[in-house]
Design a protein around this motif. Structure first.
Motif, PDB file in Angstrom:
ATOM      1  N   PRO A 246       0.812  -1.224   0.000  1.00  0.00           N
ATOM      2  CA  PRO A 246       0.000   0.000   0.000  1.00  0.00           C
ATOM      3  C   PRO A 246       0.844   1.274   0.000  1.00  0.00           C
ATOM      4  O   PRO A 246       0.486   2.266  -0.612  1.00  0.00           O
ATOM      5  CB  PRO A 246      -0.825  -0.122   1.286  1.00  0.00           C
ATOM      6  N   GLY A 247       1.969   1.224   0.665  1.00  0.00           N
ATOM      7  CA  GLY A 247       2.801   2.426   0.737  1.00  0.00           C
ATOM      8  C   GLY A 247       3.899   2.455  -0.306  1.00  0.00           C
ATOM      9  O   GLY A 247       4.955   3.059  -0.088  1.00  0.00           O
ATOM     10  N   TRP A 248       3.617   1.818  -1.465  1.00  0.00           N
ATOM     11  CA  TRP A 248       4.678   1.728  -2.490  1.00  0.00           C
ATOM     12  C   TRP A 248       5.204   3.100  -2.867  1.00  0.00           C
ATOM     13  O   TRP A 248       4.436   4.041  -3.079  1.00  0.00           O
ATOM     14  CB  TRP A 248       4.127   1.045  -3.743  1.00  0.00           C
ATOM     15  N   GLN A 249       6.509   3.195  -2.927  1.00  0.00           N
ATOM     16  CA  GLN A 249       7.183   4.402  -3.400  1.00  0.00           C
ATOM     17  C   GLN A 249       8.371   3.974  -4.248  1.00  0.00           C
ATOM     18  O   GLN A 249       9.011   2.948  -3.969  1.00  0.00           O
ATOM     19  CB  GLN A 249       7.680   5.263  -2.236  1.00  0.00           C
ATOM     20  N   LEU A 250       8.631   4.750  -5.270  1.00  0.00           N
ATOM     21  CA  LEU A 250       9.828   4.506  -6.081  1.00  0.00           C
ATOM     22  C   LEU A 250      11.015   5.184  -5.413  1.00  0.00           C
ATOM     23  O   LEU A 250      10.974   6.389  -5.135  1.00  0.00           O
ATOM     24  CB  LEU A 250       9.641   5.071  -7.485  1.00  0.00           C
ATOM     25  N   LEU A 251      12.069   4.426  -5.161  1.00  0.00           N
ATOM     26  CA  LEU A 251      13.304   4.994  -4.625  1.00  0.00           C
ATOM     27  C   LEU A 251      14.273   5.220  -5.772  1.00  0.00           C
ATOM     28  O   LEU A 251      14.572   4.277  -6.530  1.00  0.00           O
ATOM     29  CB  LEU A 251      13.933   4.045  -3.602  1.00  0.00           C
ATOM     30  N   VAL A 252      14.704   6.453  -5.939  1.00  0.00           N
ATOM     31  CA  VAL A 252      15.739   6.774  -6.922  1.00  0.00           C
ATOM     32  C   VAL A 252      16.990   7.121  -6.141  1.00  0.00           C
ATOM     33  O   VAL A 252      17.054   8.162  -5.460  1.00  0.00           O
ATOM     34  CB  VAL A 252      15.316   7.934  -7.840  1.00  0.00           C
ATOM     35  N   ASP A 253      17.973   6.250  -6.204  1.00  0.00           N
ATOM     36  CA  ASP A 253      19.166   6.367  -5.366  1.00  0.00           C
ATOM     37  C   ASP A 253      20.324   6.929  -6.184  1.00  0.00           C
ATOM     38  O   ASP A 253      20.619   6.438  -7.280  1.00  0.00           O
ATOM     39  CB  ASP A 253      19.533   4.972  -4.827  1.00  0.00           C
ATOM     40  N   GLY A 254      20.943   7.962  -5.681  1.00  0.00           N
ATOM     41  CA  GLY A 254      22.070   8.593  -6.360  1.00  0.00           C
ATOM     42  C   GLY A 254      22.680   9.633  -5.446  1.00  0.00           C
ATOM     43  O   GLY A 254      22.466   9.595  -4.230  1.00  0.00           O
ATOM     44  N   PRO A 255      23.417  10.591  -5.998  1.00  0.00           N
ATOM     45  CA  PRO A 255      23.992  11.651  -5.157  1.00  0.00           C
ATOM     46  C   PRO A 255      22.919  12.417  -4.379  1.00  0.00           C
ATOM     47  O   PRO A 255      23.172  12.892  -3.278  1.00  0.00           O
ATOM     48  CB  PRO A 255      24.702  12.549  -6.181  1.00  0.00           C
ATOM     49  N   LEU A 298      16.876  10.154 -13.336  1.00  0.00           N
ATOM     50  CA  LEU A 298      18.279  10.057 -12.925  1.00  0.00           C
ATOM     51  C   LEU A 298      18.900  11.437 -12.771  1.00  0.00           C
ATOM     52  O   LEU A 298      19.693  11.681 -11.845  1.00  0.00           O
ATOM     53  CB  LEU A 298      19.069   9.228 -13.948  1.00  0.00           C
ATOM     54  N   ALA A 299      18.547  12.358 -13.670  1.00  0.00           N
ATOM     55  CA  ALA A 299      19.101  13.721 -13.570  1.00  0.00           C
ATOM     56  C   ALA A 299      18.663  14.371 -12.262  1.00  0.00           C
ATOM     57  O   ALA A 299      19.450  15.078 -11.606  1.00  0.00           O
ATOM     58  CB  ALA A 299      18.628  14.549 -14.765  1.00  0.00           C
ATOM     59  N   ARG A 300      17.411  14.142 -11.853  1.00  0.00           N
ATOM     60  CA  ARG A 300      16.920  14.718 -10.586  1.00  0.00           C
ATOM     61  C   ARG A 300      17.689  14.147  -9.391  1.00  0.00           C
ATOM     62  O   ARG A 300      17.850  14.829  -8.379  1.00  0.00           O
ATOM     63  CB  ARG A 300      15.431  14.408 -10.457  1.00  0.00           C
ATOM     64  N   ALA A 301      18.201  12.923  -9.545  1.00  0.00           N
ATOM     65  CA  ALA A 301      18.991  12.317  -8.457  1.00  0.00           C
ATOM     66  C   ALA A 301      20.447  12.721  -8.518  1.00  0.00           C
ATOM     67  O   ALA A 301      21.259  12.236  -7.723  1.00  0.00           O
ATOM     68  CB  ALA A 301      18.871  10.793  -8.530  1.00  0.00           C
ATOM     69  N   GLY A 302      20.792  13.591  -9.469  1.00  0.00           N
ATOM     70  CA  GLY A 302      22.165  14.078  -9.562  1.00  0.00           C
ATOM     71  C   GLY A 302      23.102  13.143 -10.295  1.00  0.00           C
ATOM     72  O   GLY A 302      24.325  13.189 -10.090  1.00  0.00           O
ATOM     73  N   ALA A 303      22.554  12.306 -11.178  1.00  0.00           N
ATOM     74  CA  ALA A 303      23.401  11.366 -11.923  1.00  0.00           C
ATOM     75  C   ALA A 303      24.327  12.142 -12.862  1.00  0.00           C
ATOM     76  O   ALA A 303      23.869  13.050 -13.564  1.00  0.00           O
ATOM     77  CB  ALA A 303      22.539  10.402 -12.721  1.00  0.00           C
TER      78      ALA A 303
END
Length: 376
Positions: A246-255, A298-303
């Motif tokens: 129910p609490g699904w969230q996408l994790l975008v991991d980066g800087p 990815l750009a939002r995560a600082g890739a």
């Protein structure tokens, strides 16, 4: 001491046991040309698939995301040529099988090695085609891993084929262009073989060639059957993802790591692309996918520029639960974290809440039920 007379040869070993005039080199060479073309096409297209799925480190960053339909075409050719090779192998073996009963069976070391090489070639080819055909049915009754075994059998069969051609080169050259001396049976036999190849091709190729779909009578898969008119290889139930947390969230991991809910993902700029999805079993289908560009996430995560990405699914296990996507795909504007297909929210079997769709990628790498993107 006088030598005892040799015992009379019986059965298939006796002189004149095989009377058909088609057991001769010219027929074998003609069939060998057709079969060789089919097997080499099958090998080269299979090699493309293997490199896309499991590239060596030096190649991973150079894999191209274009042409968009590249994997669809090569994998379609792979299965089409493999199925076409089945009647060709049967005809070729029938033409040359009297050689099994040559007498004496071995005339020296070189002759023994030649016969051993042919045995390896025939065994590898038959096993390769047999396992490949069952793969199109998604039936794996053997204990060994299919993909790795299929890959190495391909090398073994192709190597054996090249050695066989080299050994037989003088005979092949002699009969390559030889005009048939009034052998009407040959024309009829080759015509029958060509017809058999044509029939199996026309009735199976529709699973990857859209304009042949009306003739798609014997193909294992119909590309238009399945939820939202797309086939499914691994269902949500099989993957254990039928119920998304129910609490699904996408994790975008980066800087600069961050998380997004499904509603937040839907509020981001959406893009629609028309891309095929193609699988190793030979089927492919084109659909309209819409969602968020992976490059934007990815750009939002600082890739940094040229970054690759690791994609993790909600699946608890499975060989493709985690997939690494090289930089050319991650940066391609056609690569999406898809939320919809053909105008509808993704079905659970197609990867709800989000899945990857990218150009020129094997279907098994179009990860479903995405939970995490990680900048590499």
């Amino acid at each position: 001491m006088p030598r005892l007379p040799a015992p009379p040869r019986v059965g298939p070993f006796r002189e004149g046991a095989f009377r058909s005039p088609l057991h001769e080199p010219r027929t074998a060479v003609v069939l060998g040309r057709w079969l060789g073309a089919a097997l080499l096409t099958c090998f080269l297209t299979g090699l493309c698939s293997h490199l896309l799925q499991d590239p060596p480190s030096w190649l991973a960053g150079r894999l191209p995301s274009r042409p968009v339909h590249g994997y669809q075409v090569t994998q379609g050719l792979h299965v089409i040529s493999g199925i076409a090779a089945i009647p060709l192998v049967g005809a070729k073996l029938w033409t040359v099988y009297p050689r099994l009963f040559e007498w004496p069976p071995v005339r020296g070391v070189l002759h023994a090695l030649e016969r051993l090489g042919i045995a390896v070639l025939v065994a590898a080819t038959l096993l390769e085609l047999f396992t490949g055909l069952l793969n199109t049915l998604q039936w794996y009754p053997w204990p060994f891993p299919f993909r790795q075994t299929h890959f190495w059998l391909g090398w073994l069969a192709t190597g054996g084929l090249l050695v066989h051609v080299a050994v037989k080169a003088p005979l092949i050259v002699r009969h390559w262009w030889r005009v048939a001396p009034g052998l009407a049976q040959r024309r009829a036999f080759l015509g029958a073989v060509a017809s058999a190849v044509g029939v199996v091709t026309l009735t199976t190729a529709g699973q990857s060639v859209p304009w042949l779909r009306p003739l798609d009578l014997l193909a294992p898969r119909r590309p238009d059957l399945g939820p939202q008119h797309l086939p499914v290889n691994r269902t949500a139930e099989q993957a254990g993802t039928g119920t998304v947390p129910p609490g699904w969230q996408l994790l975008v991991d980066g800087p600069r790591p961050y998380r997004l809910t499904l509603d937040q993902l839907r509020e981001l700029p959406q893009h629609e692309v028309e891309l095929p999805i193609a699988c190793v079993e030979g089927w492919s289908a084109t659909a309209r996918w819409s969602g968020v560009r992976v490059s934007d996430l990815l750009a939002r995560a600082g890739a940094p520029p040229g970054a690759a990405v690791r994609v993790t699914s909600l699946e608890a296990d499975g060989p493709y639960r985690v997939m690494e996507m090289p930089a050319p795909y991650a940066a391609d504007p056609l690569t999406l974290l898809a939320l919809r297909v053909n105008g509808e929210v993704l079905d659970a079997d197609h990867g709800f809440p989000a899945r990857i769709i990218a150009p020129n990628r094997p279907g098994v790498l179009q990860t479903k039920w995405v939970a995490r993107l990680e900048v590499l």
